[in-house]
Design a protein around this motif. Structure first.
Motif, PDB file in Angstrom:
ATOM      1  N   SER A  11       9.227  -1.790  -3.995  1.00  0.00           N
ATOM      2  CA  SER A  11       8.078  -2.461  -3.368  1.00  0.00           C
ATOM      3  C   SER A  11       6.857  -1.551  -3.321  1.00  0.00           C
ATOM      4  N   THR A  12       7.107  -0.257  -3.152  1.00  0.00           N
ATOM      5  CA  THR A  12       6.015   0.726  -3.167  1.00  0.00           C
ATOM      6  C   THR A  12       6.445   1.928  -4.016  1.00  0.00           C
ATOM      7  N   LYS A 113       4.431   1.690 -11.016  1.00  0.00           N
ATOM      8  CA  LYS A 113       5.619   1.197 -10.306  1.00  0.00           C
ATOM      9  C   LYS A 113       6.395   2.334  -9.640  1.00  0.00           C
TER      10      LYS A 113
END
Length: 320
Positions: A11-12, A113
């Motif tokens: 997600s992070t 990513k």
């Protein structure tokens, strides 16, 4: 170790990710040195050490024949975990992934990513569609996208000044039956593992030496013959003698891996065992009769005990 099996799980980006990429078949001493370098660099920049690998093997996913693996997926994950790496990303590889252009792979996956701030790879590393990505491209993009490219040195074959430790080299050594030398490259004994299955039902009844029989799947098979081994079971670790091949005395032309576990009388059918190949004792041989074969097995057991005790492969409590 955090295991990530999909990019969608991220997600992070990871903090100051230091990344290495490879198949890591065998997780041999060359891989281990690379992973240590990644971990060390991550600590220096208060970052996250990341090993990126793929399942299945990229070539296999593309329909290209690949050699048998030194370490199956489960063992590779265990070894990567033991290395101390923070994150292992084991991503599914298919034709769509193979079609990602090298530039996009760097920008969208590694930098955006994953959060890559440094990448550490071997001198021959290539990536991306048609393998067009290479060290030159990484070094070109590093200053633009904000990451450092570090090329790790090969780890030399301890028996040679010219050869490096590689999965290809280890594979050939194991196929030649040189399991003692394989240990020098792996940092551990070469191991096969599998579920205990029903065999010919003659080890205990005919020979007087009951055996646990296992089947190989994709992993590398050592040269046919008799080996001194240690066997890891649900009941502990024991000494053993393994026969790999066709048992020519019985002349039934059936390939088997049969392991006689010393000082052991537990029912382990259906359970998984791990067989560590310590030393090769001899070639397979066709004996005149079962009695002659049984006499040789007794000699093999005595030889195996001597080697395993000298080797320090098992604790004294497993020795009768």
């Amino acid at each position: 170790m955090l295991l990530v099996e999909s990019l969608d799980r991220i997600s992070t980006p990871f903090q100051n990710a230091v990344v290495t990429i490879g198949n890591f078949d065998g997780v041999h001493k060359g891989h281990q040195a690379l992973l240590k370098q990644v971990i060390s660099k991550a600590k220096k920049i208060s970052g996250t050490s990341v090993a990126l690998t793929f399942e299945p093997h990229p070539l296999r996913a593309l329909g290209i024949d690949t050699p048998p693996v030194i370490t199956r997926h489960d063992q590779k994950m265990e070894l990567l975990d033991a290395s101390g790496i923070d994150v292992v990303m084991c991503l599914p590889f298919d034709k769509a992934f193979a079609a990602i252009p090298a530039q996009e792979f760097i920008e969208k996956i590694l930098v955006e990513k994953i959060g890559m701030k440094a990448i550490i790879i071997g001198p021959d590393y290539t990536f991306g569609k048609n393998r067009t990505g290479n060290i030159a491209l990484l070094r070109e993009q590093g200053p633009i996208l904000g990451f450092e490219t570090i090329v790790a040195d090969w780890i030399k074959d301890p028996a040679s000044r010219t050869h490096r430790i590689s999965s290809t080299r280890i594979r050939q050594i194991v196929m030649d039956g040189q399991v003692e030398q394989a240990r020098q490259f792996l940092g551990r004994h070469y191991q096969i593992r599998g579920k205990v299955v029903k065999g010919r039902s003659r080890g205990g009844s005919q020979l007087g030496f009951p055996t646990a029989n296992i089947k190989l799947h994709d992993e590398l098979c050592p040269k046919f013959g008799v080996y001194a081994v240690t066997v890891e079971t649900i009941h502990g670790k024991f000494m053993g003698v393994a026969n790999i091949g066709y048992s020519p005395t019985f002349d039934d032309h059936i390939f088997t891996i049969e392991v006689h576990i010393l000082n052991f009388d537990q029912d382990i059918y259906g359970t998984r065992i791990r067989v560590n190949m310590v030393a090769r004792l001899r070639d397979e041989k066709k004996f005149a009769d079962i009695r002659e074969l049984s006499d040789q097995i007794r000699k093999d057991i005595d030889t195996a005990k001597e080697i395993l005790l000298k080797n320090g492969s098992v604790e004294d409590r497993y020795i009768s």
